[in-house]
Design a protein around this motif. Sequence first.
Motif, PDB file in Angstrom:
ATOM      1  N   LEU A  10       0.754  -1.093   0.045  1.00 34.37           N
ATOM      2  CA  LEU A  10       0.018   0.081   0.057  1.00 34.37           C
ATOM      3  C   LEU A  10       0.862   1.458  -0.057  1.00 34.37           C
ATOM      4  O   LEU A  10       0.637   2.179  -0.780  1.00 34.37           O
ATOM      5  CB  LEU A  10      -0.838   0.236   1.189  1.00 34.37           C
ATOM      6  CG  LEU A  10      -2.056  -0.890   1.152  1.00 34.37           C
ATOM      7  CD1 LEU A  10      -2.892  -0.874   2.488  1.00 34.37           C
ATOM      8  CD2 LEU A  10      -2.951  -0.569   0.142  1.00 34.37           C
ATOM      9  N   PHE A  11       1.706   1.170   0.658  1.00 39.68           N
ATOM     10  CA  PHE A  11       2.809   2.288   0.838  1.00 39.68           C
ATOM     11  C   PHE A  11       3.469   2.711  -0.786  1.00 39.68           C
ATOM     12  O   PHE A  11       3.437   3.717  -1.010  1.00 39.68           O
ATOM     13  CB  PHE A  11       4.106   2.174   1.694  1.00 39.68           C
ATOM     14  CG  PHE A  11       5.131   3.103   1.791  1.00 39.68           C
ATOM     15  CD1 PHE A  11       4.798   4.234   2.915  1.00 39.68           C
ATOM     16  CD2 PHE A  11       5.910   3.035   0.975  1.00 39.68           C
ATOM     17  CE1 PHE A  11       6.068   5.245   2.674  1.00 39.68           C
ATOM     18  CE2 PHE A  11       7.224   4.065   1.192  1.00 39.68           C
ATOM     19  CZ  PHE A  11       6.951   5.333   1.876  1.00 39.68           C
ATOM     20  N   ILE A  12       3.891   1.736  -1.219  1.00 39.07           N
ATOM     21  CA  ILE A  12       4.247   1.806  -2.675  1.00 39.07           C
ATOM     22  C   ILE A  12       3.375   2.376  -3.528  1.00 39.07           C
ATOM     23  O   ILE A  12       3.661   3.098  -4.378  1.00 39.07           O
ATOM     24  CB  ILE A  12       5.113   0.601  -3.138  1.00 39.07           C
ATOM     25  CG1 ILE A  12       6.079   0.038  -2.217  1.00 39.07           C
ATOM     26  CG2 ILE A  12       5.535   0.709  -4.556  1.00 39.07           C
ATOM     27  CD1 ILE A  12       7.561   1.023  -2.146  1.00 39.07           C
ATOM     28  N   LYS A  13       2.251   1.861  -3.402  1.00 39.18           N
ATOM     29  CA  LYS A  13       1.047   2.400  -4.270  1.00 39.18           C
ATOM     30  C   LYS A  13       0.819   3.600  -4.248  1.00 39.18           C
ATOM     31  O   LYS A  13       0.430   4.462  -5.103  1.00 39.18           O
ATOM     32  CB  LYS A  13      -0.132   1.400  -4.151  1.00 39.18           C
ATOM     33  CG  LYS A  13      -0.073   0.029  -4.832  1.00 39.18           C
ATOM     34  CD  LYS A  13      -1.410  -0.658  -4.731  1.00 39.18           C
ATOM     35  CE  LYS A  13      -1.115  -2.075  -5.194  1.00 39.18           C
ATOM     36  NZ  LYS A  13      -2.524  -2.881  -5.175  1.00 39.18           N
ATOM     37  N   GLN A  14       0.879   4.173  -2.934  1.00 40.74           N
ATOM     38  CA  GLN A  14       0.410   5.475  -2.307  1.00 40.74           C
ATOM     39  C   GLN A  14       1.634   6.563  -2.854  1.00 40.74           C
ATOM     40  O   GLN A  14       1.710   7.560  -3.518  1.00 40.74           O
ATOM     41  CB  GLN A  14       0.240   5.776  -1.054  1.00 40.74           C
ATOM     42  CG  GLN A  14      -0.957   5.201  -0.575  1.00 40.74           C
ATOM     43  CD  GLN A  14      -1.121   5.325   0.977  1.00 40.74           C
ATOM     44  OE1 GLN A  14      -0.276   5.671   1.684  1.00 40.74           O
ATOM     45  NE2 GLN A  14      -2.420   4.808   1.435  1.00 40.74           N
ATOM     46  N   LYS A  15       3.042   6.165  -2.671  1.00 36.76           N
ATOM     47  CA  LYS A  15       4.072   6.915  -2.870  1.00 36.76           C
ATOM     48  C   LYS A  15       4.491   6.969  -4.443  1.00 36.76           C
ATOM     49  O   LYS A  15       5.030   7.684  -4.875  1.00 36.76           O
ATOM     50  CB  LYS A  15       5.064   6.616  -2.158  1.00 36.76           C
ATOM     51  CG  LYS A  15       5.091   6.566  -0.647  1.00 36.76           C
ATOM     52  CD  LYS A  15       4.880   8.225  -0.410  1.00 36.76           C
ATOM     53  CE  LYS A  15       4.510   8.382   1.083  1.00 36.76           C
ATOM     54  NZ  LYS A  15       4.361   9.690   1.352  1.00 36.76           N
ATOM     55  N   ALA A  16       4.053   6.013  -5.161  1.00 37.16           N
ATOM     56  CA  ALA A  16       4.494   5.587  -6.578  1.00 37.16           C
ATOM     57  C   ALA A  16       3.817   7.076  -7.210  1.00 37.16           C
ATOM     58  O   ALA A  16       4.497   7.434  -8.351  1.00 37.16           O
ATOM     59  CB  ALA A  16       3.764   4.603  -7.259  1.00 37.16           C
ATOM     60  N   PRO A 100      -0.156   1.065 -14.083  1.00 43.94           N
ATOM     61  CA  PRO A 100       0.722  -0.152 -13.919  1.00 43.94           C
ATOM     62  C   PRO A 100      -0.158  -1.464 -14.658  1.00 43.94           C
ATOM     63  O   PRO A 100       0.585  -2.420 -14.550  1.00 43.94           O
ATOM     64  CB  PRO A 100       0.493  -0.471 -12.449  1.00 43.94           C
ATOM     65  CG  PRO A 100      -0.755   0.758 -11.883  1.00 43.94           C
ATOM     66  CD  PRO A 100      -0.622   1.741 -12.935  1.00 43.94           C
ATOM     67  N   GLU A 101      -0.987  -0.956 -15.477  1.00 43.17           N
ATOM     68  CA  GLU A 101      -1.500  -1.974 -16.518  1.00 43.17           C
ATOM     69  C   GLU A 101      -0.827  -2.193 -17.653  1.00 43.17           C
ATOM     70  O   GLU A 101      -0.961  -3.219 -18.259  1.00 43.17           O
ATOM     71  CB  GLU A 101      -3.041  -1.682 -16.886  1.00 43.17           C
ATOM     72  CG  GLU A 101      -3.076  -0.701 -17.741  1.00 43.17           C
ATOM     73  CD  GLU A 101      -3.383   0.731 -16.837  1.00 43.17           C
ATOM     74  OE1 GLU A 101      -3.634   1.651 -17.426  1.00 43.17           O
ATOM     75  OE2 GLU A 101      -3.233   0.663 -15.593  1.00 43.17           O
ATOM     76  N   LEU A 102       0.194  -1.340 -17.781  1.00 48.65           N
ATOM     77  CA  LEU A 102       1.216  -1.611 -18.841  1.00 48.65           C
ATOM     78  C   LEU A 102       2.150  -2.372 -18.616  1.00 48.65           C
ATOM     79  O   LEU A 102       2.265  -2.899 -17.461  1.00 48.65           O
ATOM     80  CB  LEU A 102       1.904  -0.173 -19.295  1.00 48.65           C
ATOM     81  CG  LEU A 102       0.961   0.879 -19.633  1.00 48.65           C
ATOM     82  CD1 LEU A 102       1.773   2.388 -19.762  1.00 48.65           C
ATOM     83  CD2 LEU A 102       0.548   0.786 -20.823  1.00 48.65           C
ATOM     84  N   SER A 103       3.072  -2.918 -19.516  1.00 49.24           N
ATOM     85  CA  SER A 103       3.935  -4.002 -19.175  1.00 49.24           C
ATOM     86  C   SER A 103       5.252  -3.099 -18.660  1.00 49.24           C
ATOM     87  O   SER A 103       5.652  -1.855 -18.902  1.00 49.24           O
ATOM     88  CB  SER A 103       4.783  -4.355 -20.504  1.00 49.24           C
ATOM     89  OG  SER A 103       3.932  -5.161 -21.354  1.00 49.24           O
ATOM     90  N   PRO A 104       5.760  -3.616 -17.380  1.00 51.02           N
ATOM     91  CA  PRO A 104       6.999  -2.972 -16.764  1.00 51.02           C
ATOM     92  C   PRO A 104       7.889  -2.489 -17.852  1.00 51.02           C
ATOM     93  O   PRO A 104       8.289  -3.573 -18.670  1.00 51.02           O
ATOM     94  CB  PRO A 104       7.413  -3.747 -15.716  1.00 51.02           C
ATOM     95  CG  PRO A 104       6.652  -5.358 -16.057  1.00 51.02           C
ATOM     96  CD  PRO A 104       5.646  -4.842 -17.031  1.00 51.02           C
ATOM     97  N   PRO A 105       8.829  -1.518 -17.623  1.00 52.76           N
ATOM     98  CA  PRO A 105      10.012  -1.281 -18.399  1.00 52.76           C
ATOM     99  C   PRO A 105      11.024  -2.222 -18.106  1.00 52.76           C
ATOM    100  O   PRO A 105      11.020  -2.728 -17.206  1.00 52.76           O
ATOM    101  CB  PRO A 105      10.269   0.178 -17.968  1.00 52.76           C
ATOM    102  CG  PRO A 105       9.745   0.466 -16.988  1.00 52.76           C
ATOM    103  CD  PRO A 105       8.450  -0.276 -16.488  1.00 52.76           C
ATOM    104  N   GLN A 106      11.671  -2.496 -19.332  1.00 55.50           N
ATOM    105  CA  GLN A 106      12.869  -3.613 -19.259  1.00 55.50           C
ATOM    106  C   GLN A 106      14.066  -2.735 -18.309  1.00 55.50           C
ATOM    107  O   GLN A 106      14.216  -1.621 -18.366  1.00 55.50           O
ATOM    108  CB  GLN A 106      13.495  -3.698 -20.471  1.00 55.50           C
ATOM    109  CG  GLN A 106      12.520  -4.187 -21.603  1.00 55.50           C
ATOM    110  CD  GLN A 106      12.549  -5.824 -21.276  1.00 55.50           C
ATOM    111  OE1 GLN A 106      13.319  -6.264 -20.864  1.00 55.50           O
ATOM    112  NE2 GLN A 106      11.176  -6.397 -21.456  1.00 55.50           N
ATOM    113  N   GLY A 107      14.914  -3.588 -17.791  1.00 60.12           N
ATOM    114  CA  GLY A 107      16.070  -3.308 -17.106  1.00 60.12           C
ATOM    115  C   GLY A 107      15.835  -2.528 -15.636  1.00 60.12           C
ATOM    116  O   GLY A 107      16.930  -2.095 -15.226  1.00 60.12           O
ATOM    117  N   CYS A 108      14.727  -2.770 -15.027  1.00 62.05           N
ATOM    118  CA  CYS A 108      14.525  -2.050 -13.758  1.00 62.05           C
ATOM    119  C   CYS A 108      14.944  -2.945 -12.925  1.00 62.05           C
ATOM    120  O   CYS A 108      14.480  -4.176 -12.435  1.00 62.05           O
ATOM    121  CB  CYS A 108      13.025  -1.733 -13.516  1.00 62.05           C
ATOM    122  SG  CYS A 108      12.766  -0.233 -14.625  1.00 62.05           S
TER     123      CYS A 108
END
Length: 113
Positions: A10-16, A100-108
């Motif tokens: 939840l923290f990450i979702k809020q802070k993102a 976040p429904e997109l594909s995550p970027p490569q190399g993270c």
Amino acid sequence: MSIYILTPELFIKQKAQQLAYVVNQLMERAIPFSEVHIIVWDILEEWNRLDKDDTDTLSDFERVFWHLFYTIQFESEGDLANNKHLRLSISKCCQYLKQPELSPPQGCVGVRP
């Protein structure tokens, strides 16, 4: 009486959303570089107060969040302003954190602090 427990997820979702907004503002030069460090330290301070199990596997979303977090913290102001490859990578991270429904970027390769 209910007790609200803020989980790492939840923290990450809020802070993102906050992080993506601030980084986009930085990339557009709408806020000074020094502002970012204040926000980064605020996020880190709040993160350290959470009750978390650091053995949890990170989701793609959290991995991108921490990758962006560290990138803006450790890259120079000049590189953030002028390095086209870096700017594109940052832009992709911000876009993913907002959608976040997109594909995550490569190399993270972000990890929890």
